[in-house]
Design an enzyme around this catalytic site. Structure first.
Site, PDB file in Angstrom:
ATOM      1  N   ASP A  14       0.567  -1.206   0.076  1.00 23.03           N
ATOM      2  CA  ASP A  14       0.032   0.084   0.179  1.00 23.03           C
ATOM      3  C   ASP A  14       0.742   1.246  -0.118  1.00 23.03           C
ATOM      4  OD1 ASP A  14      -2.372   1.354   0.116  1.00 23.03           O
ATOM      5  OD2 ASP A  14      -3.113   0.435   1.841  1.00 23.03           O
ATOM      6  N   GLU A  49     -27.361 -16.565   2.819  1.00 23.89           N
ATOM      7  CA  GLU A  49     -26.358 -15.584   2.064  1.00 23.89           C
ATOM      8  C   GLU A  49     -25.025 -16.550   2.298  1.00 23.89           C
ATOM      9  OE1 GLU A  49     -27.435 -11.080   3.139  1.00 23.89           O
ATOM     10  OE2 GLU A  49     -26.755 -12.249   5.028  1.00 23.89           O
ATOM     11  N   ASP A 109      -0.997   1.877 -12.471  1.00 21.56           N
ATOM     12  CA  ASP A 109      -0.421   1.964 -13.827  1.00 21.56           C
ATOM     13  C   ASP A 109       0.414   0.870 -14.274  1.00 21.56           C
ATOM     14  OD1 ASP A 109       2.608   2.329 -12.849  1.00 21.56           O
ATOM     15  OD2 ASP A 109       1.457   3.889 -11.405  1.00 21.56           O
TER      16      ASP A 109
HETATM   17  C1  GLA Z   1      -5.643   1.857   2.203  1.00 20.76           C
HETATM   18  C2  GLA Z   1      -6.191   0.630   1.477  1.00 20.76           C
HETATM   19  C3  GLA Z   1      -7.175  -0.038   2.257  1.00 20.76           C
HETATM   20  C4  GLA Z   1      -6.649  -0.501   3.498  1.00 20.76           C
HETATM   21  C5  GLA Z   1      -6.244   0.707   4.163  1.00 20.76           C
HETATM   22  C6  GLA Z   1      -5.285   0.216   5.547  1.00 20.76           C
HETATM   23  O1  GLA Z   1      -6.813   2.775   2.261  1.00 20.76           O
HETATM   24  O2  GLA Z   1      -6.493   1.033  -0.020  1.00 20.76           O
HETATM   25  O3  GLA Z   1      -7.674  -1.157   1.461  1.00 20.76           O
HETATM   26  O4  GLA Z   1      -5.604  -1.342   3.336  1.00 20.76           O
HETATM   27  O5  GLA Z   1      -5.394   1.395   3.626  1.00 20.76           O
HETATM   28  O6  GLA Z   1      -4.824   1.375   6.204  1.00 20.76           O
END
Ligand code: GLA
Length: 721
Positions: free
Chosen positions: A470, A606, A526
């Site tokens: 991330d 579900e 990208d």
């Molecule tokens: C970002 C990511 C989310 C999650 C949060 C965690 O926003 O896109 O999917 O992983 O960080 O902090």
């Protein structure tokens, strides 16, 4: 005129060098033979600069002819692709042709992602230009993939002089068109709503799009299409320009005084001031160009195949991706080890393949104000080691994956207390915070070394088979805090090279690891990232209806298998909208599929539906991985329905997905016209048990069922009989 011609299966690209050494762009379009220099309209025009070496002949002006790699200072006053400042602050370049060479195979670029191909699948053309005054050589490189109908471009600059020069603009590719009335398609957006398609005419003047956020950004994707005004999904001329880069970029489209068009793309020139010392070389990132006369669907297929076969790497390149459960929207930062194992257990019972532990497992990370940078497992919170969790997950028959955010640091962290100088902070200026975090200076090798070694220690401590990488803020305050280091005009680019270095090390050390890219969802979606991460979390917006639009825009350049897509809870956490589980499943199955909610809160009915969704996804996943994707109905435009299809390459099988976006009394019929089938084929539909003519399904369409209620979804699977 000396001609240089590049041929692909269906396209031709021609350049010409005149007697003064100007490299001109003559043609890019449908495959053709012969000399295209007749297209040049060389005649005296007012206020157009003439080269000194033309003597008193005023006919030729770089301001008017289509140029292959325009530079500032040679008489072309349109926006240049290349500009240098010399050590006295003087601007004035004059690039002339020196030599040309053709080689087997596709070039690669040191430290940067690039399209790759087998030796026999591609060739490289190299054109050397030179600026005599500056003693600078510019090598234009073209990678030609004939079967893919793709031409890549990249530029290498070498300082052969005795003084440092400062690169102010080194774009990767420029395309000049003699006239033409074109539309520009671009993909703007915001956090949770990325890659919204916008189409508009190219008017006089210059339009510029890009990013100064340090990532390619949610706000503008580095992919653009120039199309004839009449071009549709099925017909018409269009050109694509994709940038294989994940940082600041710029795309320019200019219609000039003579109604000529120039489009170009490269590293953002704003705040770019790259010192190139004598003997040094600089490599620009790569741009991938494509042309088709068969409309947007065909253009998308070119890029989808390119990404799947020549950009994505590693074990998962063409392989089925594990159906995952991610705990983020189920728990956010508030969890314990047992809670996590409980979610995994429930997921295993429903047939999922992998559990992903998101943010919050490390350092002091119970709020998002602290902990980033401290990549040590919080064993207190997890109730034991990470191995305990991964063993438990593996014991349930599932793989285990982990979230990281290596480029970031919170001020409230051990790392920041120890190395405050590792964060981007400008002395004397209070730094900008974003989600209460600062950015680590990844242009410094020792920073990347430290983060890489602490994260790999964690990966080595447990059975981690997937990483979600991330990046959750935009970058400013770019300052390298190393004594005597002056060259900040290059730090932003070197930061991106540091990120690539980190990813390449992950690749090297863990060749079987599946890495999913992420930047607050799709803020770094990208083709540069896709070289390292074969899928990317497409958006933090998990609302199925919003997602239809995000995925629609994304599909123009990127194949759906690269799009991470999850079913989340209702009411949706971002929009408050409630949509049937069926619809959420159908929308998420248009990408690499997963779930992001507390499955134990679902009713038995579900849960059974989830089991069925996982089975359905696995049944049709081969179409996602290897098939062709067709946009059928543009959400919110054509009708009040969205529809798309996956069709096998041999056209014997198709999966059509439809979602109604509104409902009315006495509703008119919506016909879903399917694309990509065989006109002479008869197709049997599993859901209706009926057989239909491919020609009729494509020409007249299939009548969408009318069912009361909003946001209803259908999947129809057709096989040729
Ligand atoms: C970002 C990511 C989310 C999650 C949060 C965690 O926003 O896109 O999917 O992983 O960080 O902090």
């Amino acid at each position: 005129m000396e001609l240089i011609t590049l041929q692909t299966k269906n396209t031709t690209y021609q350049m010409g060098v005149n007697e003064m050494g100007f490299l001109m762009h003559l043609y890019y379009g449908p495959r053709a033979e012969g000399d295209m220099s007749f297209l040049l309209d060389v005649r005296d025009r007012g206020f157009a600069g003439n080269p000194y070496d033309a003597g008193l002949d005023r006919a030729f002006s770089p301001d008017v002819v289509p140029l292959e790699y325009p530079c500032y200072g040679n008489g072309d006053f349109r926006s240049p692709a290349f500009n240098i400042r010399d050590s006295r602050g003087v601007f004035g370049t004059d690039l002339r042709f020196k030599s040309f060479d053709m080689k087997e195979g596709k070039y690669s670029i040191p430290g940067l992602p690039a399209v790759y191909a087998d030796r026999k699948e591609a060739y490289t053309a190299e054109i050397l230009l030179e600026d005599e005054r500056l003693c600078v050589e510019v090598l234009l490189r073209y990678g030609v993939l004939p079967a893919e109908d793709v031409i890549t471009r990249s530029v290498a600059v070498r300082n052969k002089g005795r003084e440092t020069v400062y690169l102010n603009k080194v774009f990767s590719a420029c395309l000049d068109f003699p006239g033409g009335r074109y539309d520009l398609l671009h993909f703007y957006g915001r956090h949770m709503m990325e890659r919204m398609l916008e189409r508009g005419p190219l008017n006089h003047g210059k339009q510029q799009f890009g990013s100064r956020r340090g990532t390619s950004s949610h706000q503008h994707n580095p992919f653009f299409i120039l199309a004839d005004e009449e071009t549709t999904e099925d017909y018409g001329a269009c050109y694509g320009m994709a940038f294989l880069y994940s940082g600041n970029f710029s795309f320019e489209a200019e219609k000039d005084q003579h109604d000529q068009t120039r489009i170009q793309m490269g590293l953002a020139d704003e705040m770019f001031d790259y010192p190139l010392a004598p003997g040094e070389e600089f490599y620009s990132p790569e741009t991938a160009l494509a042309y088709t006369s068969d409309g947007f669907a065909a253009l998308s297929h070119i890029y989808h195949d390119l990404v799947r076969e020549h950009i994505c790497r590693g074990k998962y390149k063409n392989a089925a991706r594990p159906v995952l459960i991610n705990n983020w929207e189920a728990t956010y930062l508030d969890f314990t080890g047992d809670k996590i194992i409980g979610i995994a257990r429930q997921a295993a019972e429903l047939g999922l393949d992998m559990f992903v532990l998101d943010d919050g497992w490390f350092g002091k990370r119970d709020t998002d104000n602290s902990g980033l940078g401290d990549w040590t497992v919080n064993e207190k919170k997890l109730g034991g080691s990470l191995k305990r969790i991964s063993d438990a997950v593996n014991g349930l028959g599932m793989k285990f994956g982990l979230w990281i955010e290596p480029e970031m640091v919170n001020e409230d962290s051990e790392l920041y207390r120890e190395h405050p100088d590792w964060a981007f902070v400008i002395p004397g200026k209070r730094p900008v915070r974003c989600r209460n975090q600062l950015v680590l200076d990844f242009s410094r090798k020792e920073v990347v070394d430290h983060i890489f070694s602490s994260i790999s220690e964690v990966i080595d401590s447990a059975n981690v088979e997937y990483i979600k990488m991330d990046m959750n803020r935009s970058i400013c305050d770019v300052f390298t805090a190393v004594e005597g280091y002056q060259n900040y005009g290059k730090t932003m680019h070197e930061y991106v090279l540091g990120v690539y270095d980190f990813l390449e090390r992950l690749h090297g050390r863990y060749p079987d690891l599946l890495i999913e890219g992420c930047s607050g969802g799709g803020g770094r979606f990208d083709m540069g990232m896709l070289y390292y991460t074969p899928q990317i979390w497409c958006s933090d917006g998990t609302d199925a209806i919003d997602r239809i639009r995000v995925q629609h825009g994304t599909s123009f350049a990127y194949p759906p298998c690269t799009v991470g897509a999850h079913v989340s809870a209702v009411p949706n956490h971002q929009t408050g909208r409630s949509v049937d589980l069926k619809t959420r499943g159908v929308v998420a199955m248009a990408g690499s599929f997963g779930y992001e909610l507390d499955l134990s809160l679902l009713s038995d009915e579900e849960k059974e539906e989830v089991r069925e969704q996982v089975r359905t996804y696995k049944k049709y996943e081969h179409l996602l991985i290897n098939g062709d994707y067709y946009r059928l109905h543009t959400p919110g435009k054509d009708t009040e329905a969205a529809a798309w299809a996956f069709v096998s390459k041999d056209k014997t099988e198709a999966l059509v997905s439809i979602v109604s976006l509104d409902s009315h009394g006495n509703e008119p019929t919506t016909y879903i016209r399917i694309r990509g089938l065989r006109g002479d084929g008869m197709y049997r539909c599993d859901e209706t048990g009926e057989t239909y003519s491919g020609a009729v399904l494509m020409h007249s369409g299939y009548p969408m069922p009318v069912v009361p209620g909003e946001y209803k979804a259908w999947q129809m699977h057709f096989t040729i009989s």
